[in-house]
Structure formats: structure tokens, C-alpha cells
Design a protein around this motif. Structure first.
Motif, PDB file in Angstrom:
ATOM      1  N   TYR A  95      44.168  32.935  44.258  1.00 36.87           N
ATOM      2  CA  TYR A  95      45.626  32.759  44.348  1.00 36.87           C
ATOM      3  C   TYR A  95      46.223  33.445  45.565  1.00 36.87           C
ATOM      4  CZ  TYR A  95      44.919  31.117  39.595  1.00 36.87           C
ATOM      5  OH  TYR A  95      44.459  30.428  38.497  1.00 36.87           O
ATOM      6  N   GLY A  96      45.411  33.742  46.562  1.00 37.58           N
ATOM      7  CA  GLY A  96      45.907  34.344  47.792  1.00 37.58           C
ATOM      8  C   GLY A  96      45.451  35.764  48.026  1.00 37.58           C
ATOM      9  N   LEU A  97      44.772  36.361  47.061  1.00 35.01           N
ATOM     10  CA  LEU A  97      44.305  37.744  47.226  1.00 35.01           C
ATOM     11  C   LEU A  97      43.135  37.840  48.206  1.00 35.01           C
ATOM     12  CD1 LEU A  97      44.441  39.198  43.603  1.00 35.01           C
ATOM     13  CD2 LEU A  97      45.802  39.923  45.563  1.00 35.01           C
ATOM     14  N   GLU A  98      42.341  36.801  48.276  1.00 37.57           N
ATOM     15  CA  GLU A  98      41.150  36.816  49.113  1.00 37.57           C
ATOM     16  C   GLU A  98      41.324  35.786  50.228  1.00 37.57           C
ATOM     17  OE1 GLU A  98      37.534  37.496  46.937  1.00 37.57           O
ATOM     18  OE2 GLU A  98      36.493  35.984  48.128  1.00 37.57           O
ATOM     19  N   ARG A  99      41.113  36.209  51.472  1.00 38.36           N
ATOM     20  CA  ARG A  99      41.364  35.338  52.629  1.00 38.36           C
ATOM     21  C   ARG A  99      40.064  35.105  53.400  1.00 38.36           C
ATOM     22  NH1 ARG A  99      46.175  34.855  56.279  1.00 38.36           N
ATOM     23  NH2 ARG A  99      45.427  34.024  58.272  1.00 38.36           N
ATOM     24  N   TRP A 100      39.744  33.830  53.589  1.00 33.17           N
ATOM     25  CA  TRP A 100      38.562  33.457  54.381  1.00 33.17           C
ATOM     26  C   TRP A 100      39.001  32.596  55.559  1.00 33.17           C
ATOM     27  CZ3 TRP A 100      36.633  28.976  56.298  1.00 33.17           C
ATOM     28  CH2 TRP A 100      35.338  28.996  56.812  1.00 33.17           C
ATOM     29  N   GLU A 101      38.533  32.951  56.751  1.00 29.41           N
ATOM     30  CA  GLU A 101      38.700  32.092  57.917  1.00 29.41           C
ATOM     31  C   GLU A 101      37.683  32.491  58.969  1.00 29.41           C
ATOM     32  OE1 GLU A 101      42.411  32.450  60.072  1.00 29.41           O
ATOM     33  OE2 GLU A 101      42.764  34.435  59.241  1.00 29.41           O
ATOM     34  N   GLY A 102      37.157  31.504  59.637  1.00 28.88           N
ATOM     35  CA  GLY A 102      36.203  31.752  60.704  1.00 28.88           C
ATOM     36  C   GLY A 102      34.954  32.483  60.248  1.00 28.88           C
ATOM     37  N   GLY A 103      34.577  32.314  58.990  1.00 27.70           N
ATOM     38  CA  GLY A 103      33.380  32.953  58.476  1.00 27.70           C
ATOM     39  C   GLY A 103      33.581  34.362  57.974  1.00 27.70           C
ATOM     40  N   GLU A 104      34.794  34.890  58.060  1.00 28.94           N
ATOM     41  CA  GLU A 104      35.071  36.253  57.634  1.00 28.94           C
ATOM     42  C   GLU A 104      35.981  36.256  56.410  1.00 28.94           C
ATOM     43  OE1 GLU A 104      33.739  38.956  58.945  1.00 28.94           O
ATOM     44  OE2 GLU A 104      32.685  37.876  60.548  1.00 28.94           O
ATOM     45  N   PRO A 108      41.144  42.779  48.816  1.00 28.87           N
ATOM     46  CA  PRO A 108      41.248  44.118  48.210  1.00 28.87           C
ATOM     47  C   PRO A 108      40.169  44.289  47.149  1.00 28.87           C
ATOM     48  CG  PRO A 108      42.845  42.662  47.214  1.00 28.87           C
ATOM     49  CD  PRO A 108      42.184  41.870  48.307  1.00 28.87           C
ATOM     50  N   PRO A 109      39.981  45.504  46.634  1.00 33.38           N
ATOM     51  CA  PRO A 109      39.026  45.705  45.537  1.00 33.38           C
ATOM     52  C   PRO A 109      39.452  44.905  44.303  1.00 33.38           C
ATOM     53  CG  PRO A 109      39.699  47.805  46.493  1.00 33.38           C
ATOM     54  CD  PRO A 109      40.612  46.770  47.059  1.00 33.38           C
ATOM     55  N   PRO A 110      38.495  44.479  43.477  1.00 37.33           N
ATOM     56  CA  PRO A 110      38.854  43.756  42.257  1.00 37.33           C
ATOM     57  C   PRO A 110      39.570  44.656  41.268  1.00 37.33           C
ATOM     58  CG  PRO A 110      36.504  44.212  42.307  1.00 37.33           C
ATOM     59  CD  PRO A 110      37.046  44.600  43.643  1.00 37.33           C
ATOM     60  N   GLU A 135      33.727  32.020  32.578  1.00 36.95           N
ATOM     61  CA  GLU A 135      33.405  31.931  34.005  1.00 36.95           C
ATOM     62  C   GLU A 135      33.856  33.224  34.680  1.00 36.95           C
ATOM     63  OE1 GLU A 135      34.395  29.246  37.988  1.00 36.95           O
ATOM     64  OE2 GLU A 135      35.609  29.020  36.165  1.00 36.95           O
ATOM     65  N   ASP A 136      32.917  33.975  35.183  1.00 34.61           N
ATOM     66  CA  ASP A 136      33.228  35.215  35.890  1.00 34.61           C
ATOM     67  C   ASP A 136      33.382  34.899  37.371  1.00 34.61           C
ATOM     68  OD1 ASP A 136      33.326  37.778  37.057  1.00 34.61           O
ATOM     69  OD2 ASP A 136      32.073  38.619  35.473  1.00 34.61           O
ATOM     70  N   LYS A 137      34.595  35.058  37.878  1.00 37.04           N
ATOM     71  CA  LYS A 137      34.883  34.732  39.272  1.00 37.04           C
ATOM     72  C   LYS A 137      34.843  35.953  40.189  1.00 37.04           C
ATOM     73  CE  LYS A 137      37.915  30.799  38.181  1.00 37.04           C
ATOM     74  NZ  LYS A 137      39.238  30.192  38.475  1.00 37.04           N
ATOM     75  N   GLY A 138      34.392  37.059  39.678  1.00 33.81           N
ATOM     76  CA  GLY A 138      34.321  38.261  40.486  1.00 33.81           C
ATOM     77  C   GLY A 138      35.601  39.068  40.456  1.00 33.81           C
ATOM     78  N   GLY A 184      44.298  39.749  38.171  1.00 29.79           N
ATOM     79  CA  GLY A 184      45.214  40.807  38.549  1.00 29.79           C
ATOM     80  C   GLY A 184      46.620  40.298  38.809  1.00 29.79           C
ATOM     81  N   PRO A 185      47.643  41.116  38.586  1.00 34.01           N
ATOM     82  CA  PRO A 185      49.032  40.717  38.831  1.00 34.01           C
ATOM     83  C   PRO A 185      49.391  40.850  40.312  1.00 34.01           C
ATOM     84  CG  PRO A 185      48.978  42.946  38.007  1.00 34.01           C
ATOM     85  CD  PRO A 185      47.545  42.471  38.008  1.00 34.01           C
ATOM     86  N   GLY A 186      50.571  40.344  40.655  1.00 30.87           N
ATOM     87  CA  GLY A 186      51.121  40.608  41.983  1.00 30.87           C
ATOM     88  C   GLY A 186      50.947  39.512  43.008  1.00 30.87           C
ATOM     89  N   MET A 187      50.222  38.456  42.678  1.00 38.67           N
ATOM     90  CA  MET A 187      50.024  37.369  43.637  1.00 38.67           C
ATOM     91  C   MET A 187      49.961  36.050  42.888  1.00 38.67           C
ATOM     92  SD  MET A 187      49.739  36.226  46.695  1.00 38.67           S
ATOM     93  CE  MET A 187      49.474  37.657  47.745  1.00 38.67           C
ATOM     94  N   ASP A 188      50.526  35.012  43.492  1.00 39.38           N
ATOM     95  CA  ASP A 188      50.376  33.658  42.981  1.00 39.38           C
ATOM     96  C   ASP A 188      50.382  32.702  44.169  1.00 39.38           C
ATOM     97  OD1 ASP A 188      53.104  33.055  43.704  1.00 39.38           O
ATOM     98  OD2 ASP A 188      53.788  33.844  41.787  1.00 39.38           O
ATOM     99  N   LYS A 189      50.169  31.431  43.898  1.00 33.04           N
ATOM    100  CA  LYS A 189      50.050  30.469  44.986  1.00 33.04           C
ATOM    101  C   LYS A 189      51.365  30.307  45.745  1.00 33.04           C
ATOM    102  CE  LYS A 189      46.222  27.820  43.037  1.00 33.04           C
ATOM    103  NZ  LYS A 189      45.720  26.479  42.666  1.00 33.04           N
ATOM    104  N   GLY A 190      52.488  30.537  45.075  1.00 33.95           N
ATOM    105  CA  GLY A 190      53.774  30.461  45.756  1.00 33.95           C
ATOM    106  C   GLY A 190      53.929  31.556  46.792  1.00 33.95           C
TER     107      GLY A 190
END
Length: 271
Positions: A95-104, A108-110, A135-138, A184-190
Motif C-alpha cells: 500500500y505504499g510502504l515499500e518502494r521498488w524502482e530500478g532494481g532497488e 521501513p522495518p515490518p 498468506e504471509d506477505k512479510g 500496519g497503520p499509517g499508509m493506504d493507496k490514496g
């Protein structure tokens, strides 16, 4: 069906593609919903359609509840290009907590409360329902009822006890299509989409989604003040989305067709 707002948004994207952000959910949008989440492979024509658009617009982004690594793995196709081949692709996972671009990947910690959920959820489910899949998504744990004898009744029976467990763990529950996800709270797709639009100085936006978690992104399109179009990858399971979107397409195949139509519209204006 295409609303007047949606028509204005599509026209703005076609007329000024260099200012357009195209953001999409993954499951149910680029990949069909299946009984086993680990087998939700991307529509085989989707990567090629995204590649063509990526050469025209400011940014292609996937905003998903999945980890980016999972979306990339499920983005492989038997023939032709894969999701990872989309130029400049941005994946905002969890939902936006984890960012991937250019292979990187940056994240934040789970949430620490996930340990409590992992310890107690199996026993909780064993006393309440048969056929539930965990389903454990990490960075989140999802409870799927799609394979239960009565998926909807099981989902309803689980809502309150799962919510109590999430509260004890300091987590929130994200409901979806035959699924309850503890995260975790604090983030959503909006919020993720709002930040992306600011980051790119977008002048128009399209978001494509299919589930309850996408409602926040639809609201972000409406609240952005930009010409925008909200696209629902339609299903009979989540009628709420059709009430707030600008256009409904027929699942991932319909999403691919819309992306191709938009590409051709942009290309025709460049000639």
C-alpha cells in the motif's frame, strides 16, 4: 459507461501525456483473481501494453498490497516481455510502504505486531473455519476465504475476531475480495498516490483498481484537482467500486484493451 469527468481525464492524458501518471493495482487489475494467490500471474499482454505507454507518459506505477518482489515474480509471462521490462516502472508495495524502482527496494522495518499475529492466527482460524488460507506477505498477513465451502459467510464470521487480534497487535484490517489483511497503520493507496502525484508534478492521472483497498486511490484522483480518470476492473464481488469510478472494464483483459486504446490515442495525436 464513461463519465464526463473520465472523458475529460482521458482527453487530458492524450493531449499532454508527458504530464500523465498511470497507476494500477496488481491483483484483479493486471492479473486475474485466482484461488491460490501465489498463482496470480499477470495477463500475458499487460507488460507489452505498459511498455508502450511508458514511452509516452510521465510515469507508470503499480500500487499494490503485495510486496514488490512478489508482483515482479508474478509479472513474468511465458512469451514476450515481463513486468520488470517496463521502462521507469515504479512499484509501491504494501500500500505504499515499500518502494521498488530500478532494481532497488526501500522500506521501513515490518510492524512488530505481526509476530503476535503469526503466533495466534492459526489457532484462531482452526476454531472458526475450515479451508481458510493464510498468506504471509512479510509486512502483512492475509486471511483468504475463497477456497472455503461458503467464502462469504466465513469472511463475515472472521471479521470481528480478526479485528480484535489486529487491535491487540497494533495493526489495521484491510478488507478485500474474500480476504482480510492485517497490516500496519499509517499508509493506504490514496496516500501513496497523492505522494506520487506531488513527486512527479503530474498534470493528469489515471488509477485502475478492482478492490476495496483501491477506494482510497479513487478518492485521491478525485481530490487531486487534476484531470483524472478512475477505472474499475469490474467484478460482481465488489460493487462499491462501480459507484465511484468513471469507467468499468471487463477484468484484466479489459484493462489491457483500455491501455492499448490510450496508447493509440496518444500516438495518433503525435502524428
Amino acid at each position: 459507461m464513461l463519465t464526463e469527468t473520465g472523458a475529460t481525464g482521458l482527453a487530458a492524458i492524450a493531449e499532454d501525456p508527458g504530464g500523465a501518471v498511470i497507476a494500477l493495482d496488481f491483483d484483479g487489475t493486471l492479473a486475474p483473481i485466482v484461488s491460490d494467490p501465489s498463482a496470480a500471474w499477470i495477463h500475458p499482454a499487460a507488460p507489452a501494453a505498459l511498455i508502450r505507454l511508458a514511452g509516452q507518459v510521465a510515469r507508470i506505477a503499480i500500487i499494490t498490497g503485495r510486496p514488490p518482489s512478489t508482483a515482479l515474480a508474478l509479472g513474468d509471462t511465458p512469451e514476450g516481455p515481463d513486468l520488470i521490462d517496463v521502462p521507469g516502472l515504479l512499484i509501491l508495495g504494501h500500500y505504499g510502504l515499500e518502494r521498488w524502482e530500478g532494481g532497488e527496494t526501500v522500506a521501513p522495518p515490518p510492524p512488530s505486531g505481526l509476530d503476535l499475529v503469526r503466533n495466534e492466527l492459526p489457532a484462531l482460524l482452526a476454531t472458526l473455519a475450515d479451508g481458510v488460507k493464510i498468506e504471509d506477505k512479510g509486512r502483512a498477513v492475509a486471511v483468504h476465504t475463497r477456497n472455503c465451502a461458503d467464502p462469504d459467510a466465513t469472511l463475515e464470521a472472521l471479521r470481528e475476531p480478526v479485528a480484535r487480534l489486529a487491535e491487540r497487535a497494533g495493526l489495521v484490517v484491510e478488507p478485500g475480495r474474500k480476504v482480510l489483511e492485517l497490516r500496519g497503520p499509517g499508509m493506504d493507496k490514496g496516500r501513496a498516490l497523492h505522494a506520487l502525484l506531488a513527486e512527479t508534478a503530474a498534470r493528469s492521472v489515471m488509477f485502475v483498481g478492482d478492490d476495496l483497498g483501491d477506494l482510497a486511490a479513487f478518492a485521491a484522483v478525485a481530490d487531486s484537482g487534476l484531470p483524472g480518470v478512475r477505472v474499475c476492473s469490474g467484478s460482481s464481488e465488489v460493487a462499491e467500486l462501480t459507484e465511484v469510478c468513471d469507467v468499468v472494464v471487463d477484468g484484466p483483459a479489459g484493462v489491457v484493451a483500455l491501455l492499448e486504446t490510450l496508447h493509440k490515442s496518444i500516438a495518433s495525436r503525435d502524428q
